[in-house]
Write a protein that holds these residues in place. Structure first.
Motif, mmCIF file in Angstrom:
data_model
loop_
_atom_site.group_PDB
_atom_site.id
_atom_site.type_symbol
_atom_site.label_atom_id
_atom_site.label_comp_id
_atom_site.label_asym_id
_atom_site.label_seq_id
_atom_site.Cartn_x
_atom_site.Cartn_y
_atom_site.Cartn_z
ATOM 1 N N ILE A 32 0.756 -1.131 -0.114
ATOM 2 C CA ILE A 32 0.077 -0.158 0.036
ATOM 3 C C ILE A 32 0.822 1.421 0.043
ATOM 4 N N PRO A 33 1.847 1.342 0.858
ATOM 5 C CA PRO A 33 2.793 2.558 0.720
ATOM 6 C C PRO A 33 3.658 2.504 -0.455
ATOM 7 N N ASP B 235 3.628 -3.706 17.366
ATOM 8 C CA ASP B 235 3.371 -2.208 16.799
ATOM 9 C C ASP B 235 2.011 -2.211 15.919
ATOM 10 N N ALA B 236 1.116 -1.434 16.335
ATOM 11 C CA ALA B 236 -0.207 -1.424 15.882
ATOM 12 C C ALA B 236 -0.249 -0.903 14.358
ATOM 13 N N ARG B 237 0.862 -0.057 14.085
ATOM 14 C CA ARG B 237 0.970 0.431 12.751
ATOM 15 C C ARG B 237 1.723 -0.764 11.747
ATOM 16 N N ALA B 238 2.226 -1.768 12.193
ATOM 17 C CA ALA B 238 2.778 -2.957 11.575
ATOM 18 C C ALA B 238 1.490 -3.750 11.302
ATOM 19 N N LEU B 239 0.524 -4.017 12.182
ATOM 20 C CA LEU B 239 -0.626 -4.856 12.055
ATOM 21 C C LEU B 239 -1.307 -4.159 10.789
ATOM 22 N N LEU C 216 0.206 -4.946 7.608
ATOM 23 C CA LEU C 216 0.246 -6.138 7.315
ATOM 24 C C LEU C 216 -1.411 -6.756 6.740
ATOM 25 N N ALA C 217 -2.412 -5.796 7.494
ATOM 26 C CA ALA C 217 -3.638 -6.150 7.112
ATOM 27 C C ALA C 217 -4.051 -5.909 5.546
ATOM 28 N N GLN C 218 -3.377 -4.657 5.327
ATOM 29 C CA GLN C 218 -3.710 -4.291 3.682
ATOM 30 C C GLN C 218 -2.869 -4.723 2.794
ATOM 31 N N GLU D 200 -6.114 -16.571 2.821
ATOM 32 C CA GLU D 200 -6.419 -15.425 3.825
ATOM 33 C C GLU D 200 -6.187 -16.083 5.214
ATOM 34 N N GLN D 201 -6.017 -17.424 5.192
ATOM 35 C CA GLN D 201 -5.852 -17.821 6.774
ATOM 36 C C GLN D 201 -4.311 -17.671 7.143
ATOM 37 N N ALA D 202 -3.607 -17.437 6.143
ATOM 38 C CA ALA D 202 -2.179 -17.254 6.288
ATOM 39 C C ALA D 202 -1.873 -15.774 6.843
ATOM 40 N N ARG D 203 -2.814 -14.718 6.415
ATOM 41 C CA ARG D 203 -2.534 -13.345 7.018
ATOM 42 C C ARG D 203 -3.183 -13.330 8.468
ATOM 43 N N ALA D 204 -4.491 -14.091 8.527
ATOM 44 C CA ALA D 204 -5.324 -14.182 9.873
ATOM 45 C C ALA D 204 -4.188 -14.819 11.013
#
Length: 343
Positions: A15-16, A62-66, A69-71, A78-82
């Motif tokens: 995203i960035p 770090d909430a920003r890292a989460l 990673l969610a984006q 998708e289970q891998a991201r979860a």
């Protein structure tokens, strides 16, 4: 060995922008086609699409890292991201056609030392990308980082993950060696009879062995299951030497189980020694009680406030009473000696 991996933008899209630093990134490595690793600055942008293999390691507190990673879009289920974003402490390993993801245990790191506490590494691995994360500093990934900084070459993402698992085993092996030395010292003290304060030390040692066994057995089972399922459907760069890793973990686990059993036997021997000392103390107390019981009876008789007590009008009555006390104690001693109560 030359590494040739096709680069596609479908595998990962950030995203960035390329020039934006990735939030919560602890370290990053790019592995070139010749297997040579290159450490990337975490305070600058990283091109996630072009240029060899990529390892990104995150601080998941770090909430920003989460959020990042969610984006991000991964070429994985998708289970891998979860699982990557979860706080699950169950060791597991999942393999799909083009990705491997899971959770493995590791020992927490305190400055430059391994502690006895357990942490967990979460990861998602595709053919050209490894994203890992942790909530606390871990030993194995840090050892892998140092190895890459020293120039260790990696020919595939599977080899990188195998290196991390090998470092997990090496870290636990080092802790097991320290436990073995401590156990030898405790055993020497127990055999020599100087076993004061040993129960507490043995308790801590046995607890550490139980923790290591739990981690090693769980990790071994994970790779044994992967080996049993087969990896033919996986791409070559994702195929792990699961059998070899399971064998290494099984050998280490066997040593830990042996130390756990040794510590249990030493605990039982210590309990027997403590019980024997307690029995000896009770025996001494019983003998003293038996020796003092007849004199107590004599003093009790002469202490009665009644008429007609013997020796009350005799000038040497006190001496006679004292003699009776001594004779009664000697008689009790002779009886116990004859009955072999006193050795």
């Amino acid at each position: 060995m030359q590494l040739e991996v096709p680069v596609t933008s479908a595998e990962v899209t950030s995203i960035p922008g390329v020039s934006d630093p990735i939030p919560g990134l602890v370290w990053a490595f790019r592995i070139h086609s010749d297997g040579k690793p290159e450490s990337l600055p975490v305070d600058a942008g990283i091109d996630l699409v072009h240029g060899g293999l990529l390892w990104l390691h995150f601080n998941l507190t770090d909430a920003r890292a989460l959020q990042w990673l969610a984006q991000i879009s991964l070429h994985a289920p998708e289970q891998a991201r979860a699982l990557l974003l979860s706080k699950d402490t169950y060791q597991q390993l999942h393999a799909t056609d083009d990705s491997i993801y899971g959770v493995i245990s590791d020992l927490l790191r305190d400055i430059d030392e391994a502690t006895e506490d357990t942490g967990y590494l979460r990861f998602v691995m595709t053919e050209r990308l490894l994203i890992s994360g942790r909530h606390h500093a871990l030993c194995a990934v840090d050892a892998t980082r140092r190895s890459l900084e020293q120039g260790q070459r990696v020919d595939s993402m599977a080899a990188l993950l195998e290196t991390i698992v090998e470092n997990v085993a090496d870290t636990m092996d080092g802790v097991a060696d320290s436990l073995a030395i401590s156990l030898d010292e405790i055993e020497e003290q127990v055999v020599s009879g100087d076993s004061r304060d040993m129960l507490q030390k043995l308790g801590r040692l046995r607890r550490t062995c139980v923790r290591l066994h739990r981690q090693l057995s769980g990790l071994r089972i994970v790779f044994q299951r992967l080996e049993a399922k087969g990896q033919r459907e996986l791409k070559p760069s994702l195929q792990l030497r699961a059998g070899k890793l399971a064998q290494r973990l099984d050998g280490l686990d066997h040593n830990v189980v042996e130390m756990r059993e040794r510590s249990r036997l030493l605990q039982e021997e210590l309990h027997l020694q403590i019980e024997e000392r307690g029995n000896e103390s009770l025996r001494v107390l019983s003998v003293l009680t038996a020796l003092l019981l007849p004199p107590t009876l004599v003093t009790g008789i002469f202490g009665m406030n009644t008429k007609g007590l013997p020796l009350t009008d005799v000038e040497t009555g006190f001496l006679w009473a004292g003699a009776l006390i001594l004779i009664s104690s000697a008689s009790a001693y002779a009886v116990m000696k004859r009955l072999k109560i006193i050795r």
